[in-house]
Design an enzyme around this catalytic site. Structure first.
Site, short mmCIF file in Angstrom:
data_model
loop_
_atom_site.label_atom_id
_atom_site.label_comp_id
_atom_site.label_asym_id
_atom_site.label_seq_id
_atom_site.Cartn_x
_atom_site.Cartn_y
_atom_site.Cartn_z
CG HIS A 466 -1.99 1.00 1.24
ND1 HIS A 466 -2.03 2.05 2.13
CD2 HIS A 466 -3.10 1.14 0.46
CE1 HIS A 466 -3.09 2.79 1.92
NE2 HIS A 466 -3.77 2.26 0.91
CE1 TYR A 499 -10.69 10.15 -4.27
CE2 TYR A 499 -9.04 8.67 -3.37
CZ TYR A 499 -10.29 8.87 -3.92
OH TYR A 499 -11.13 7.81 -4.12
#
Length: 722
Positions: A466, A499
């Site tokens: 991630h 974002y």
């Protein structure tokens, strides 16, 4: 599969006290804090639904422009679809598997499943009410009409019938369920019509399913030059005689199915990770149903067929006045009604990189001092993408390494890496095939990279990768230099416009050497435990964060000023929550900005008196992770990891320290501005509920996101005026 069996809808076996406890239960003040006391922890699933309630509020809030409210109506549907697929699907699998293990807040999977369904139901009702009673009339007043079929005159109906016959009917495939035809497969999140027909009055009713085609516009214009629309499912319903000629159309109603996304595989015994991912994608198509949405006036015979054949419990059925699906309503924001929207936003150049006119100058700018990017206020293309493009072209660059978790379907980043390989660079890419809902996209990119001779790693056994990192190795007159990028967000050019994320571009050798170790783990098999400036999970990250929190507590016990400020998407890990409780009891002032899930209860007497938890919900999705520890040196960190058990223990994550005082001051400003927001900030109460901050005597109030947009514009304006 075990997850494909239904959940018994039996309340009698669950007469435990915790089943009836609400999220609002508040723990008693503790003379001796007990980490294992379940009352100190909020429930993860209910906390996420509280976040979705805040998202829905953006549609309800009349301070927002009308089309912005419609956009959030659409976002709410998308978010809840994902929540049911992932979280409710996971709970249902646990129930069927007989899991009775309780969460830190003391709930079993069955208890959570029931509470989640009961909590979500009125939220859907509120969404429908918002649309039917507020937004649809307001849109009509503004010149955008969403019409019922009964609102059309005969000429308009005839025109739409011609459109249906020529452009929609050929795409339809009616599927009948009778002794000669099995019940059809209903695909995930598809919108369908259930149609009951019969040949004559003496015949039994026949059930058929007609899928609303997804390759046709859902909002169909009544006339080309007017913003008057009819929903496609209404057009189909009114023209079913063309689909089922020479029979009586007894009834038709819309329904929608949500399927579980939690299809598991044991990757340790999978011979081929690519093959495993392809199988997971295929199995999701047929996964167990976790929610059935139906029209409120659905015929009892249709309801009976659907609940039986889809194997859903009554509590999983959601009756709605319609529409059942608001995702397509976001397209209305493309209409030319500037007065009904927020002012458009174009990300701005980063002041430090605006004068870097060629490939060499961007490296020179980074060498002269670390660069902190803040998207979407700074352009992703003008910073991160430009950095990698320069590296791909630069003849002095020897190698490029990147970790890709999510990227755009037409990713320029991927194309840049391919260009670098064609230019003779050594290129290594870590593509995470297990990035949920992006598996297919990432699989296709991985195959394309490999076809170009690029070394591709597909993640690591037992972990999702991630981290958001890249490394450029460059030959320079004084030797090989490493240029690094460590960020809180993905290498995704489109989400970078929506974002909010931070990133560090640096030529610091310690960071570079840390990333060398990390990328060697991706392509090799051994994980280093010691790093200089980077915290890596599952290596040193949890241990270091615990040390940092405990250090603040020790300082507070000595009577020194002690403070922790942290911004994350989610605070879920019970151990980290307990550490924060103990720090608060020691006297540490703790300010948390947590976008959605938060297990911690602030303001519990004697336990968390000094803790405040805020959540900012605005036009951009708050996505960055930032930590500030007053008594640490350097004390500032950004990176990819939330304080969740999965991030700290079960994913490969990277967090980097921010050493430059200029960048530390910028992070101070970011955190302090968020904490002073009285327009879009919500404060968490000890009972798990949230209250929105409101301006006190200031017209309009202060929005952190609007502040950052204004500052980004001013910075470039000041640069241009020099």
């Amino acid at each position: 599969m075990a997850g494909d069996r239904s959940v018994p809808d039996d309340d009698s076996e669950e007469a435990t006290e915790s089943t009836t406890d609400s999220q609002g239960r508040t723990p008693r003040p503790a003379e001796a804090f007990d980490r294992s006391d379940t009352d100190y922890y909020l429930n993860r699933e209910l906390s996420e639904l509280e976040f979705q309630r805040r998202v829905l509020h953006e549609a309800l809030d009349d301070r927002n422009p009308l089309l912005e409210r419609v956009k959030f109506l659409s976002i709410f549907t998308t978010n809840l679809d994902e929540f049911f697929r992932k979280r409710v699907g996971g709970l249902k699998q646990q129930i069927v598997a007989g899991v009775e293990e309780r969460t830190p807040d003391g709930r079993t999977p069955r208890e959570q499943w029931k509470e989640v369904l009961e909590t979500a139901r009125p939220m859907f009702e509120r969404q429908t009410e918002c649309y039917r009673e507020t937004l649809r009339p307001a849109l009509a007043d503004a010149g955008i009409e969403i019409l019922d079929y009964d609102d059309l005159d005969s000429d308009e109906r005839e025109s739409l019938r011609e459109y249906f016959e020529s452009s929609v009917l050929p795409t339809l495939t009616p599927l009948t369920f009778d002794p000669a035809h099995p019940f059809p497969h209903i695909s995930n999140l598809s919108l369908s019509l259930a149609v009951l027909t019969r040949g004559d009055a003496a015949d039994e009713l026949t059930f058929s399913r007609v899928k609303v085609p997804q390759n046709r516009s859902r909002l169909v214009r009544v006339a080309d030059d007017e913003d008057r629309y009819v929903l496609l499912e209404d057009i189909i319903a009114d023209n079913l005689d063309l689909v089922f000629p020479n029979v009586e159309i007894v009834d038709s109603s819309a329904f929608r199915v949500t399927r579980n996304a939690e299809v598991g595989r044991d990757e340790e015994v999978a011979e081929d990770l690519i093959e495993m991912i392809e199988e997971v994608l295929e199995e999701r198509r047929f996964a167990t149903v976790v929610r059935l949405e139906i029209d409120a006036d659905t015929h009892p015979a249709v309801r009976a067929v659907l609940t039986d054949k889809l194997d859903v419990a009554e509590r999983e059925v959601f009756e709605r006045e319609g529409p059942l699906d608001f995702r397509d309503f976001g397209s209305l924001t493309d209409l030319d009604y500037p007065d009904l929207k927020l002012d458009s936003w174009t990300p701005k150049p980063h002041p430090r990189l605006a004068d870097a006119s060629d490939d060499d100058s961007i490296f020179a700018a980074i060498r002269s001092g670390d660069v902190l990017t803040h998207h979407p206020y700074h352009s992703f293309r003008g910073t991160v993408q430009r950095f990698l493009e320069a590296a791909a072209r630069d003849p002095d660059v020897l190698a490029i390494k990147a970790a890709i978790y999510r990227t755009a379907s037409d990713s320029q980043i991927i194309e840049t890496l391919i260009e670098a390989a064609r230019n003779g660079k050594q290129v290594a890419v870590m593509v995470e095939l297990k990035a949920r809902f992006d598996e297919q996209n990432n699989l296709e990119w991985a195959k394309k990279l490999e076809s170009e001779g690029i070394h591709v790693a597909y993640g690591t056994i037992g972990y999702k990768t991630h981290s958001k990192t890249s490394l450029v190795v460059r030959e320079e007159p004084d030797g090989v230099r490493l240029y690094s990028h460590v960020a809180t967000g993905n290498y995704h050019s489109e989400t970078a416009k929506q974002y909010e994320d931070l990133g560090l571009l640096t030529a610091d050798r310690d960071v570079g050497q840390d990333l060398v170790k990390l990328f060697n783990y991706f392509t090799g098999h051994s994980l280093h435990k010691e790093y200089r400036r980077v915290l890596v999970a599952p290596g040193n990250m949890r241990e270091r964060f615990v040390e940092l929190v405990r250090n603040e507590a020790e300082c507070a016990r000595r009577g020194e000023d002690a403070r922790i400020t942290a911004k994350m998407n989610r605070l879920e890990d019970p151990e980290m929550v307990a550490e924060l409780y103990e720090a608060s009891m020691a006297g540490v002032e703790i300010d948390l900005v947590i976008r959605d899930i938060c297990r911690l209860r602030p303001g519990v007497p004697g336990v968390s008196d000094t803790v405040s938890v805020s959540s900012v919900v605005g036009r951009f999705l708050e996505h960055s992770r930032v930590w500030r520890f007053e008594n640490d040196d350097p004390g500032y960190y950004i990176g990819s990891a939330d304080w969740m058990t999965r991030n700290l223990d079960n994913r490969v994550e990277a967090v980097v320290s921010i050493d430059d005082p200029r960048l530390q001051s910028r992070l101070d400003h970011v955190l302090d501005t968020l904490l002073s927001d009285d327009r879009k900030r919500w404060k968490l109460n000890a009972d798990g509920s949230y209250e929105q901050s409101r301006p006190d005597g200031t017209v309009g109030g202060t929005s952190a996101q609007e502040t950052f947009m204004r500052e980004a514009k001013d910075a470039i304006r000041d640069l241009d005026s020099r």
